[in-house]
Design a protein around this motif. Structure first.
Motif, short mmCIF file in Angstrom:
data_model
loop_
_atom_site.label_atom_id
_atom_site.label_comp_id
_atom_site.label_asym_id
_atom_site.label_seq_id
_atom_site.Cartn_x
_atom_site.Cartn_y
_atom_site.Cartn_z
N CYS A 1 -1.79 -2.09 3.98
CA CYS A 1 -2.92 -2.12 3.74
C CYS A 1 -4.25 -2.21 4.93
O CYS A 1 -4.91 -2.33 3.60
N SER A 2 -3.95 -3.59 5.92
CA SER A 2 -5.22 -3.44 6.18
C SER A 2 -5.47 -2.78 6.94
O SER A 2 -6.82 -2.78 7.48
N GLY B 1 -11.02 -0.84 1.25
CA GLY B 1 -11.62 -0.80 -0.24
C GLY B 1 -10.07 -1.25 -0.60
O GLY B 1 -9.99 -1.51 -2.49
N TYR B 2 -9.25 -1.89 -0.03
CA TYR B 2 -7.97 -2.49 -0.47
C TYR B 2 -8.10 -3.43 -0.90
O TYR B 2 -8.60 -4.94 -0.51
N ASP B 3 -7.36 -3.48 -2.69
CA ASP B 3 -6.72 -5.21 -3.25
C ASP B 3 -5.92 -5.27 -3.30
O ASP B 3 -5.13 -5.24 -2.94
N ASP B 4 -5.80 -6.89 -3.42
CA ASP B 4 -4.73 -7.55 -4.41
C ASP B 4 -3.96 -6.44 -5.04
O ASP B 4 -2.80 -6.72 -4.74
N ARG B 5 -4.28 -6.06 -5.48
CA ARG B 5 -3.69 -5.29 -6.51
C ARG B 5 -2.90 -3.87 -5.68
O ARG B 5 -1.61 -3.79 -5.82
N HIS B 6 -3.82 -3.11 -4.81
CA HIS B 6 -2.87 -2.27 -3.96
C HIS B 6 -1.43 -3.45 -2.76
O HIS B 6 -0.47 -2.60 -3.09
N ILE B 7 -2.59 -3.94 -2.58
CA ILE B 7 -1.35 -5.05 -1.46
C ILE B 7 0.08 -5.48 -2.37
O ILE B 7 0.96 -5.17 -1.84
N ILE C 1 -2.19 0.23 -9.87
CA ILE C 1 -2.81 0.32 -9.12
C ILE C 1 -4.11 1.43 -10.35
O ILE C 1 -5.16 1.59 -10.02
#
Length: 257
Positions: free
Chosen positions: A20-21, A25-31, A110
């Motif tokens: 994820c890092s 553009g990844y937010d909490d939902r993606h993580i 997502i």
């Protein structure tokens, strides 16, 4: 076993965090989505490898040890894996559980809100087919154990693919076709997931593919019930019927003087 579970948990956290890092553009939902999917997948693989989660049940330990000794004699150059063989129905049920749950999490967090969608027919049918196959297979196995049959499952594992594709006579056609249709259904299902851009509607498979998958499972169960058939019982020979005794000869008449 506890140390292995801890290692798997750390691996899941590490993979999800690094993945994820590295993507902007990844937010909490993606993580959250990728972390949960990674955790479910790693736990399933770890339990599949180090437990009896997807393995057959050993019903005769003496027969298992005897078969292990026989295999060791024929394979002296390689160490013998003295674990129970993998079960085809449990592998299928476990795979579809991981796939459908992971797809639901992926789409829900997502792509959209799954709560507003309609009931998905394909997911219900697929889970119903393989859950029913697993239940029916377990009933067949329990009946064979109660009959004290000589089961080919009482043999050490000879490798994943050999275990799930083999019966008492080796690689069998009905197991291969059931495995092949499972791979076909999984491939089409995941391809349809990759084409979803927005929304949380799980992919629908064609009625033809669902019907073929169901027929494949029914054929497999029918032939599986005959894999460990008991030997033909010989009709006991009845004792020969006693012949009626021959009548005694009549006494000669005596003359009276």
């Amino acid at each position: 076993m506890k140390n292995r579970i801890k290692i798997l948990g750390l691996m899941a956290c590490g993979i999800s965090m690094t993945g994820c890092s590295s993507i902007a553009g990844y937010d909490d939902r993606h993580i959250i989505a990728y972390s949960v999917i990674g955790l479910i997948s790693l736990l399933f693989l770890g339990l599949a490898r180090y437990s009896n989660l997807i393995r057959d049940e050993i019903s005769d330990l003496a027969a298992f040890n005897a078969n292990a000794a026989q295999l060791q004699q024929t394979r002296k150059w390689m160490p013998l894996d003295k674990t129970a063989p993998f079960s085809l129905t449990k592998v299928q049920f476990g795979l579809w559980t991981v796939i459908i749950s992971s797809v639901y999490i992926y789409l829900s967090l997502i792509k959209g809100d799954c709560a507003v969608g309609t009931i998905n027919k394909t997911a219900l049918v697929l889970m119903g087919i393989f859950a029913g196959t697993a239940v029916a297979s377990t009933i067949i196995d329990k009946n064979e154990m109660n009959d004290n049959r000589d089961r080919h499952q009482n043999t050490p594992s000879q490798g994943f693919f050999v275990d799930i594709l083999s019966d008492d006579n080796g690689i069998s056609l009905h197991r291969f076709q059931n495995f092949a249709w499972t791979i076909i259904a999984i491939t089409v299902y995941l391809y349809k997931v990759s084409e979803i851009r927005t929304g949380c509607e799980l992919p629908e498979l064609s009625d033809t593919l669902l019907a073929l998958t169901g027929i494949s499972s029914a054929t497999y169960l029918t032939l599986k019930s005959q894999e460990n058939s008991p030997p033909a019982q010989q009709i006991p020979q009845s004792a020969p019927e006693s012949q009626p005794a021959a009548p005694a000869p009549a006494a000669a008449p005596q003359l009276v003087s």
